[in-house]
Design a protein around this motif. Structure first.
Motif, short mmCIF file in Angstrom:
data_model
loop_
_atom_site.label_atom_id
_atom_site.label_comp_id
_atom_site.label_asym_id
_atom_site.label_seq_id
_atom_site.Cartn_x
_atom_site.Cartn_y
_atom_site.Cartn_z
N TRP A 35 0.87 -1.18 0.00
CA TRP A 35 0.00 0.00 0.00
C TRP A 35 0.91 1.23 0.00
O TRP A 35 1.85 1.32 0.80
CB TRP A 35 -0.90 0.04 1.24
CG TRP A 35 -2.12 -0.80 1.13
CD1 TRP A 35 -2.33 -2.05 1.65
CD2 TRP A 35 -3.33 -0.45 0.45
NE1 TRP A 35 -3.59 -2.49 1.34
CE2 TRP A 35 -4.23 -1.52 0.60
CE3 TRP A 35 -3.75 0.67 -0.27
CZ2 TRP A 35 -5.52 -1.52 0.07
CZ3 TRP A 35 -5.03 0.68 -0.80
CH2 TRP A 35 -5.90 -0.40 -0.63
N TYR A 36 0.61 2.16 -0.89
CA TYR A 36 1.35 3.39 -1.00
C TYR A 36 0.39 4.56 -0.80
O TYR A 36 -0.84 4.39 -0.87
CB TYR A 36 1.99 3.52 -2.39
CG TYR A 36 3.04 2.48 -2.69
CD1 TYR A 36 2.68 1.17 -3.01
CD2 TYR A 36 4.40 2.79 -2.68
CE1 TYR A 36 3.64 0.20 -3.29
CE2 TYR A 36 5.36 1.84 -2.96
CZ TYR A 36 4.98 0.56 -3.27
OH TYR A 36 5.93 -0.39 -3.55
N ARG A 37 0.95 5.73 -0.57
CA ARG A 37 0.11 6.92 -0.53
C ARG A 37 0.86 8.07 -1.16
O ARG A 37 2.09 8.13 -1.16
CB ARG A 37 -0.32 7.26 0.90
CG ARG A 37 0.80 7.65 1.86
CD ARG A 37 0.24 7.79 3.26
NE ARG A 37 1.27 8.16 4.23
CZ ARG A 37 1.07 8.21 5.54
NH1 ARG A 37 -0.13 7.91 6.05
NH2 ARG A 37 2.05 8.57 6.34
N VAL A 47 3.65 2.69 2.41
CA VAL A 47 3.04 2.71 3.74
C VAL A 47 3.22 1.37 4.43
O VAL A 47 3.64 1.30 5.58
CB VAL A 47 1.54 3.04 3.64
CG1 VAL A 47 0.88 2.95 5.01
CG2 VAL A 47 1.34 4.42 3.04
N ASP A 88 -2.21 11.79 7.70
CA ASP A 88 -2.46 10.56 6.94
C ASP A 88 -3.33 10.83 5.71
O ASP A 88 -3.51 9.93 4.88
CB ASP A 88 -3.15 9.51 7.81
CG ASP A 88 -2.28 9.01 8.94
OD1 ASP A 88 -2.80 8.85 10.07
OD2 ASP A 88 -1.08 8.77 8.70
N SER A 90 -4.41 11.46 2.25
CA SER A 90 -3.68 11.18 1.02
C SER A 90 -4.53 10.30 0.11
O SER A 90 -5.56 9.77 0.54
CB SER A 90 -2.36 10.46 1.34
OG SER A 90 -1.52 10.39 0.22
N TYR A 92 -4.50 6.76 -1.41
CA TYR A 92 -3.85 5.48 -1.13
C TYR A 92 -4.01 4.56 -2.34
O TYR A 92 -5.10 4.43 -2.90
CB TYR A 92 -4.46 4.84 0.11
CG TYR A 92 -4.02 5.51 1.39
CD1 TYR A 92 -4.49 6.77 1.73
CD2 TYR A 92 -3.11 4.89 2.25
CE1 TYR A 92 -4.06 7.41 2.89
CE2 TYR A 92 -2.68 5.51 3.41
CZ TYR A 92 -3.16 6.76 3.73
OH TYR A 92 -2.74 7.39 4.88
N CYS A 94 -2.78 0.65 -4.09
CA CYS A 94 -2.18 -0.65 -3.85
C CYS A 94 -1.46 -1.13 -5.10
O CYS A 94 -1.83 -0.79 -6.23
CB CYS A 94 -3.21 -1.68 -3.41
SG CYS A 94 -4.52 -2.03 -4.59
#
Length: 119
Positions: A35-37, A47, A88, A90, A92, A94
């Motif tokens: 998972w990225y943001r 993340v 947090d 953002s 998100y 995947c």
């Protein structure tokens, strides 16, 4: 193969959300998933990630608050986010390394899901 991210929304500081990343298609195996943001004007950051064997890794900023997990029977990876903070906020996304027929391994990205933490 397609990845579908969902679960974003508006939540108050201290609240919780669970994001889902579901893979669909045929004849594939999901390997590692991350998972990225990415917030406006900022670089994309990792993340959390989980290997095919369930080994996890987290960014320092989310350790102790976020939990990544996977349900291989549903081809889905989850990101449980607790004690959310305004920072947090953002989009998100995947990403998954997926093995296809013939031994081909490719990286797929889902569309982003927006998480907004605000009172």
């Amino acid at each position: 193969v397609q990845l579908q991210a969902s679960g974003g929304g508006l939540v108050q500081p201290g609240g919780s959300l669970t994001l889902s990343c579901a893979a669909s298609g045929s004849a594939f195996k999901i390997n590692a998933v991350g998972w990225y943001r990415q917030a406006p004007g900022k670089q994309r950051e990792l993340v959390a990630e989980i290997s095919s064997g369930g080994v996890t890794n987290y960014a320092d900023s989310v350790k102790g608050r976020f939990t990544i997990s996977r349900d291989n029977t549903k081809n889905t990876v989850y990101l449980q986010m607790n004690s959310l903070k305004p920072e947090d906020t953002s989009v998100y996304l995947c990403s998954a390394r997926i093995s296809l027929v013939g031994g081909v391994v490719r990286t797929y990205w889902g569309q982003g899901t927006l998480v907004t933490v605000s009172s």
